[in-house]
Design an enzyme around this catalytic site. Structure first.
Site, PDB file in Angstrom:
ATOM      1  N   ASP A   1      88.964  24.549  56.145  1.00  0.00           N
ATOM      2  CA  ASP A   1      89.253  23.881  56.022  1.00  0.00           C
ATOM      3  C   ASP A   1      88.103  24.029  54.910  1.00  0.00           C
ATOM      4  O   ASP A   1      87.711  25.280  54.461  1.00  0.00           O
ATOM      5  CB  ASP A   1      88.118  22.646  56.995  1.00  0.00           C
ATOM      6  CG  ASP A   1      88.366  21.179  55.981  1.00  0.00           C
ATOM      7  OD1 ASP A   1      89.239  20.872  55.290  1.00  0.00           O
ATOM      8  OD2 ASP A   1      87.492  20.375  56.376  1.00  0.00           O
TER       9      ASP A   1
ATOM     10  N   GLY B   1      90.642  22.767  49.275  1.00  0.00           N
ATOM     11  CA  GLY B   1      90.130  22.374  48.064  1.00  0.00           C
ATOM     12  C   GLY B   1      88.982  22.261  46.965  1.00  0.00           C
ATOM     13  O   GLY B   1      88.617  22.282  46.363  1.00  0.00           O
TER      14      GLY B   1
ATOM     15  N   TRP C   1      87.152  24.484  47.527  1.00  0.00           N
ATOM     16  CA  TRP C   1      86.607  26.171  46.922  1.00  0.00           C
ATOM     17  C   TRP C   1      87.137  25.921  45.929  1.00  0.00           C
ATOM     18  O   TRP C   1      87.022  26.469  44.883  1.00  0.00           O
ATOM     19  CB  TRP C   1      87.586  27.118  47.907  1.00  0.00           C
ATOM     20  CG  TRP C   1      88.074  28.116  47.159  1.00  0.00           C
ATOM     21  CD1 TRP C   1      86.149  29.203  47.779  1.00  0.00           C
ATOM     22  CD2 TRP C   1      88.229  28.944  46.047  1.00  0.00           C
ATOM     23  NE1 TRP C   1      86.729  30.439  46.924  1.00  0.00           N
ATOM     24  CE2 TRP C   1      88.057  30.325  46.274  1.00  0.00           C
ATOM     25  CE3 TRP C   1      89.875  28.326  45.913  1.00  0.00           C
ATOM     26  CZ2 TRP C   1      88.780  30.983  45.503  1.00  0.00           C
ATOM     27  CZ3 TRP C   1      90.696  29.551  45.420  1.00  0.00           C
ATOM     28  CH2 TRP C   1      89.701  30.938  44.711  1.00  0.00           C
TER      29      TRP C   1
ATOM     30  N   HIS D   1      94.716  27.066  48.503  1.00  0.00           N
ATOM     31  CA  HIS D   1      95.418  26.624  49.853  1.00  0.00           C
ATOM     32  C   HIS D   1      95.987  28.627  49.669  1.00  0.00           C
ATOM     33  O   HIS D   1      95.619  29.117  50.783  1.00  0.00           O
ATOM     34  CB  HIS D   1      96.680  26.215  50.072  1.00  0.00           C
ATOM     35  CG  HIS D   1      96.602  24.611  49.811  1.00  0.00           C
ATOM     36  ND1 HIS D   1      95.243  23.979  50.696  1.00  0.00           N
ATOM     37  CD2 HIS D   1      96.213  22.504  49.065  1.00  0.00           C
ATOM     38  CE1 HIS D   1      94.692  22.569  50.601  1.00  0.00           C
ATOM     39  NE2 HIS D   1      96.271  22.043  50.016  1.00  0.00           N
TER      40      HIS D   1
ATOM     41  N   SER E   1      97.981  18.362  59.724  1.00  0.00           N
ATOM     42  CA  SER E   1      98.360  18.170  60.508  1.00  0.00           C
ATOM     43  C   SER E   1      98.674  16.672  60.220  1.00  0.00           C
ATOM     44  O   SER E   1      99.345  16.486  59.204  1.00  0.00           O
ATOM     45  CB  SER E   1      96.639  17.008  60.266  1.00  0.00           C
ATOM     46  OG  SER E   1      95.827  16.574  59.087  1.00  0.00           O
TER      47      SER E   1
ATOM     48  N   GLU F   1      98.418  13.655  59.828  1.00  0.00           N
ATOM     49  CA  GLU F   1      97.438  12.676  58.883  1.00  0.00           C
ATOM     50  C   GLU F   1      97.429  13.591  57.289  1.00  0.00           C
ATOM     51  O   GLU F   1      97.312  12.931  56.402  1.00  0.00           O
ATOM     52  CB  GLU F   1      95.861  12.430  59.032  1.00  0.00           C
ATOM     53  CG  GLU F   1      95.528  11.918  60.216  1.00  0.00           C
ATOM     54  CD  GLU F   1      95.934  12.028  61.386  1.00  0.00           C
ATOM     55  OE1 GLU F   1      96.154  14.127  62.603  1.00  0.00           O
ATOM     56  OE2 GLU F   1      95.644  11.869  62.576  1.00  0.00           O
TER      57      GLU F   1
ATOM     58  N   LEU G   1      99.102  40.033  70.201  1.00  0.00           N
ATOM     59  CA  LEU G   1      98.375  38.744  69.370  1.00  0.00           C
ATOM     60  C   LEU G   1      99.783  37.684  69.428  1.00  0.00           C
ATOM     61  O   LEU G   1     100.914  38.209  68.411  1.00  0.00           O
ATOM     62  CB  LEU G   1      97.920  39.138  68.503  1.00  0.00           C
ATOM     63  CG  LEU G   1      97.215  38.059  67.925  1.00  0.00           C
ATOM     64  CD1 LEU G   1      96.101  37.203  68.663  1.00  0.00           C
ATOM     65  CD2 LEU G   1      96.845  37.808  66.074  1.00  0.00           C
TER      66      LEU G   1
ATOM     67  N   SER H   1      88.622  16.337  63.992  1.00  0.00           N
ATOM     68  CA  SER H   1      90.192  15.920  63.261  1.00  0.00           C
ATOM     69  C   SER H   1      91.163  16.001  63.713  1.00  0.00           C
ATOM     70  O   SER H   1      92.427  16.708  62.994  1.00  0.00           O
ATOM     71  CB  SER H   1      90.516  16.975  62.050  1.00  0.00           C
ATOM     72  OG  SER H   1      89.239  16.586  61.248  1.00  0.00           O
TER      73      SER H   1
HETATM   74  C1  IPE Z   1      91.580  19.026  59.377  1.00  0.00           C
HETATM   75  O1  IPE Z   1      91.566  19.211  57.706  1.00  0.00           O
HETATM   76  C2  IPE Z   1      93.443  19.890  59.026  1.00  0.00           C
HETATM   77  C3  IPE Z   1      93.711  21.153  59.078  1.00  0.00           C
HETATM   78  C4  IPE Z   1      92.736  21.708  58.495  1.00  0.00           C
HETATM   79  C5  IPE Z   1      95.033  21.442  58.371  1.00  0.00           C
HETATM   80  P1  IPE Z   1      91.033  17.635  56.906  1.00  0.00           P
HETATM   81  O2  IPE Z   1      90.771  18.415  55.482  1.00  0.00           O
HETATM   82  O3  IPE Z   1      92.700  17.850  57.043  1.00  0.00           O
HETATM   83  O4  IPE Z   1      90.131  16.738  57.398  1.00  0.00           O
HETATM   84  P2  IPE Z   1      89.648  15.753  57.315  1.00  0.00           P
HETATM   85  O5  IPE Z   1      90.465  14.882  56.425  1.00  0.00           O
HETATM   86  O6  IPE Z   1      88.442  16.491  56.507  1.00  0.00           O
HETATM   87  O7  IPE Z   1      88.597  15.057  59.139  1.00  0.00           O
HETATM   88  C1  IPE Z   2      92.607  22.595  54.359  1.00  0.00           C
HETATM   89  O1  IPE Z   2      91.749  22.382  53.257  1.00  0.00           O
HETATM   90  C2  IPE Z   2      93.485  22.533  54.130  1.00  0.00           C
HETATM   91  C3  IPE Z   2      94.422  21.343  54.489  1.00  0.00           C
HETATM   92  C4  IPE Z   2      93.979  20.841  55.245  1.00  0.00           C
HETATM   93  C5  IPE Z   2      96.204  21.508  54.638  1.00  0.00           C
HETATM   94  P1  IPE Z   2      91.615  20.575  51.788  1.00  0.00           P
HETATM   95  O2  IPE Z   2      93.197  20.972  51.692  1.00  0.00           O
HETATM   96  O3  IPE Z   2      91.413  20.234  53.965  1.00  0.00           O
HETATM   97  O4  IPE Z   2      90.201  21.439  51.670  1.00  0.00           O
HETATM   98  P2  IPE Z   2      89.037  20.282  51.343  1.00  0.00           P
HETATM   99  O5  IPE Z   2      88.620  19.686  52.650  1.00  0.00           O
HETATM  100  O6  IPE Z   2      89.834  19.162  50.712  1.00  0.00           O
HETATM  101  O7  IPE Z   2      87.892  21.185  50.954  1.00  0.00           O
HETATM  102 MG    MG Z   3      89.741  18.814  54.681  1.00  0.00          MG
END
Ligand code: IPE
Ligand code: IPE
Ligand code: MG
Length: 250
Positions: free
Chosen positions: A30, A33, A35, A47, A75, A77, A141, A206
């Site tokens: 996580d 975005g 970063w 990403h 996910s 979501e 692995l 999540s």
């Molecule tokens: C969890 O991160 C899903 C993945 C890392 C793929 P999210 O950024 O989607 O989760 P929330 O929205 O902060 O709970």
């Molecule tokens: C995790 O980083 C990658 C995915 C969930 C696909 P995010 O995209 O959730 O990054 P933040 O949480 O918005 O910083």
């Molecule tokens: Mg996130």
């Protein structure tokens, strides 16, 4: 003179931790975005940089002798995100899968996936199938990508499968136990994770591996996923080595 010129630019490699090593590490990757935002870049750049963290963690797991690495990559979501981000993520995944196969083979890594992969775009599914087939014989692995994954959906599907067996007269409801539920999850072939890492400081699951994480050790770091490297993985494993896993006993 102390050290060579290169030692001034390249930090010394961190030694792998000497304590117990988790057999299975799961990571909620996580902070991509955030970063990117911090650097004035597009979310997709975050990403892209996240793929480098994946590469480094796979190497770290091989060095440690970890047997399973499960990465939460997308996910159910996450489908709610803007179309352009979702499409960019799928393309990035396709490029990653095509490019990484030789290195995965060199490292003896078998690629697998959990989740509703049938919901991915066809080109992504094909790239995934190709990478899985090309690495299927590796046994050092197992790298499991959670894609279009929802733990609640996974549990619902297991419940439906069990109900169908009961309806068909093949299963006595009284015989359903934790083992039979585990056997119907996507993760049936893997041991439960020993260590869960979440980057970027969020204190939540999540919808990730709710059943499988019942006795897993959690490690949350403020480090954003694109900055996460082998040394951070080693730090998490070192912390894991200090934990006293009691499993409810004394
Ligand atoms: C969890 O991160 C899903 C993945 C890392 C793929 P999210 O950024 O989607 O989760 P929330 O929205 O902060 O709970
Ligand atoms: C995790 O980083 C990658 C995915 C969930 C696909 P995010 O995209 O959730 O990054 P933040 O949480 O918005 O910083
Ligand atoms: Mg996130």
């Amino acid at each position: 003179m102390r050290g060579s010129a290169s030692s001034l630019t390249t930090p010394p490699p961190t030694a792998p931790p000497s304590g117990p090593v988790p057999r299975h590490i799961a990571i909620i990757m996580d902070g991509n975005g955030r970063w990117a935002r911090g650097k004035g870049l597009e979310r997709l750049n975050g990403h892209e940089r996240g793929a480098e963290a994946v590469r480094d963690c796979v190497k770290g797991c091989r060095e440690l002798g970890v047997e399973y690495l499960t990465l939460y990559a997308f996910s159910t979501e996450n489908w709610k995100r803007p179309r352009a981000e979702v499409a960019g993520l799928m393309k990035l995944l396709e490029r990653f899968l095509a490019k990484e196969v030789p290195e995965l083979n060199t490292q003896g890594v078998r690629l697998e996936a959990i989740g509703r992969v049938e919901e991915l775009p066809e080109s992504t599914r094909k790239a995934l199938d190709r990478a899985k087939a090309a690495t299927a014989a590796n046994d050092k692995l197992t790298l499991v990508l959670a894609l279009s994954y929802s733990s609640r959906v996974e549990i619902v599907e297991a419940v439906q499968a069990l109900a169908r067996e009961v309806q068909a007269g093949k299963l006595d409801p009284a015989a359903i136990d934790a083992e039979s539920v585990s056997r119907h999850l996507y993760t049936r072939a893997y041991p439960d994770p020993d260590l869960l890492i979440r980057t970027s400081g969020e204190m939540r699951l999540s919808n990730f591996l709710l059943w499988q994480l019942s006795y897993t050790e959690f490690y949350i770091t403020q480090t954003l996923w694109p900055d996460f490297r082998k040394d951070d993985l080693f730090e998490a494993v070192r912390a894991y080595g200090q934990r006293n896993r009691r499993f409810g006993a004394l």
